[in-house]
Design an enzyme around this catalytic site. Structure first.
Site, short mmCIF file in Angstrom:
data_model
loop_
_atom_site.label_atom_id
_atom_site.label_comp_id
_atom_site.label_asym_id
_atom_site.label_seq_id
_atom_site.Cartn_x
_atom_site.Cartn_y
_atom_site.Cartn_z
N TYR A 1 17.84 -15.31 -3.45
CA TYR A 1 18.73 -14.53 -4.29
C TYR A 1 17.94 -13.40 -4.95
O TYR A 1 16.72 -13.44 -5.06
CB TYR A 1 19.36 -15.42 -5.36
CG TYR A 1 20.66 -14.89 -5.92
CD1 TYR A 1 21.78 -14.76 -5.11
CD2 TYR A 1 20.76 -14.51 -7.26
CE1 TYR A 1 22.98 -14.27 -5.62
CE2 TYR A 1 21.94 -14.02 -7.77
CZ TYR A 1 23.05 -13.90 -6.95
OH TYR A 1 24.22 -13.41 -7.45
N VAL B 1 36.36 -16.92 -4.19
CA VAL B 1 36.79 -15.56 -4.51
C VAL B 1 38.07 -15.23 -3.75
O VAL B 1 39.01 -14.65 -4.31
CB VAL B 1 35.68 -14.54 -4.17
CG1 VAL B 1 36.22 -13.11 -4.32
CG2 VAL B 1 34.47 -14.73 -5.07
#
Length: 370
Positions: free
Chosen positions: A91, A193
């Protein structure tokens, strides 16, 4: 005609920091306390790697309560793709090791320091910063690292509020001035999402084309997405068929495409965008680059953008973040936004949740219950 921004304004309640700075925030909020005698269960990783191998359930000593601190009991925390990526070391922002996993979740205030003014025992709170470390039973953190949310919404909605719905809301709001009746297209529509996009878009009168990978339980998934408000659900393969030309004779070309996959899937989204449309990339599940044809730029004038919720938070500050959270809570209260498909997993069974997140075709978000 109302623009999307105007509609959103009616729904609201009446009422650049740099990467190294973000890295410091992440590490300071997620580093396990020294010692470790009696106390607080937490999921800790001391090295980067595959989550099922490097994450361990440990007992950590709870830090003393300072005058500006808040002690919270974590009620529930999801396992999101960003959590997995952080553990893998892939990340953009990585906390110092050892670290406690989890960026999203909801807690209840148990005790506050003498100088705390904006939070009281009993309040529900969510973290403001990435790298908070929500995979633990309790935490002592600064008041500034929390915001209060209404406690009259369902627990799973609160636990999954900070990341997925916020990402969906911002992408629908910030890139195209959409009006009721306009359409959007998205891949990974069964993701957290994606499910939030479907529901918020439906509440705003937007039409959705939702793309998913083919799978054994495709009809079941299609029915679940349509129950959320999806107008059309297609597989990746169906989107490539010549019949899609006929479909768009009777359906408005989307002006907004939301890409969480990349590779061929993102190419298909661009192919179906209307002239002057925008594709927003917020994920890369296929681990393949986004490739746009020259003709898409020249003859359709499409725009390619990227979105990262953490960067939006840094650029806009706590007040705008709170405003967005309250707006989303209004959607929840009206029954227009629910939690994603969830599987509740006790904290001690965390490996079940981590293993499920690594499997293909899993549409259920794993929620750790403390």
């Amino acid at each position: 005609m109302w623009t999307l921004r105007a509609v959103l304004a009616q729904l609201r309640p009446r009422l650049g920091r740099q990467r190294d700075e973000a890295r410091r925030e992440a590490s300071s909020s997620s580093r396990p306390a020294a010692g470790g005698a009696a106390g607080v269960r937490a999921l800790v990783y001391a090295e980067h790697g595959e989550p099922v191998k490097v994450v361990e359930l440990k007992k950590l000593e709870l830090s003393p309560l300072g005058k500006s601190d808040v002690r919270i009991k974590i009620l529930a925390a999801p396992v999101n793709p960003a959590d997995i990526n952080m553990i893998q070391g892939k990340y953009s922002i990585l906390p110092e090791l050892p670290a406690i996993g989890g960026n999203d979740g909801v807690g209840q205030v148990v005790e506050v320091g003498s100088a705390v003014m904006g939070v009281k025992p009993g309040d529900w709170v969510i973290p403001t910063n990435i790298g908070f470390g929500t995979w633990r039973a309790e935490a002592v953190v600064s008041e500034e690292s929390l915001i209060v949310i209404p406690n009259d919404i369902p627990l799973l909605c609160a636990a999954t509020l900070r990341v997925n719905p916020c990402t969906a809301y911002r992408m629908l709001s910030d890139f195209e001035q959409l009006r009721p009746g306009d359409s959007i297209i998205q891949n990974a529509a069964n993701s957290g999402v994606g499910q939030a996009v479907i529901q918020i878009a439906a509440a705003l009168g937007l039409r959705t084309i939702n793309v998913v990978r083919d799978r054994p339980d495709l009809q079941k998934l299609t029915d679940r997405l349509k129950d959320l408000g999806a107008e059309h659900v297609f597989t990746e393969e169906a989107m490539r068929r010549p019949e899609m030309k006929d479909f768009f004779k009777n359906f408005p070309r989307p002006q907004l495409a939301l890409n969480c996959v990349g590779g061929k899937s993102s190419t298909e989204l661009m192919r179906h965008l209307g002239n002057g449309g925008t594709m927003v990339t917020y994920g890369g599940m296929a681990k393949q680059p986004v490739t746009a044809s020259t003709s898409s730029f020249i003859f359709k004038d499409i725009k390619l953008r990227g979105f990262w919720m953490s960067q939006w938070n840094k650029d806009h500050g706590t007040d705008q973040f709170k405003e967005m959270i309250l707006t989303l809570c209004d959607f929840i209260r009206r029954g227009q936004l629910t939690a994603p498909f969830c599987s509740e997993v006790p904290l001690q069974d965390y490996q079940v949740a981590l293993e499920a997140c690594m499997k293909p075709f899993i549409s259920s978000k794993q929620i750790l219950i403390m």
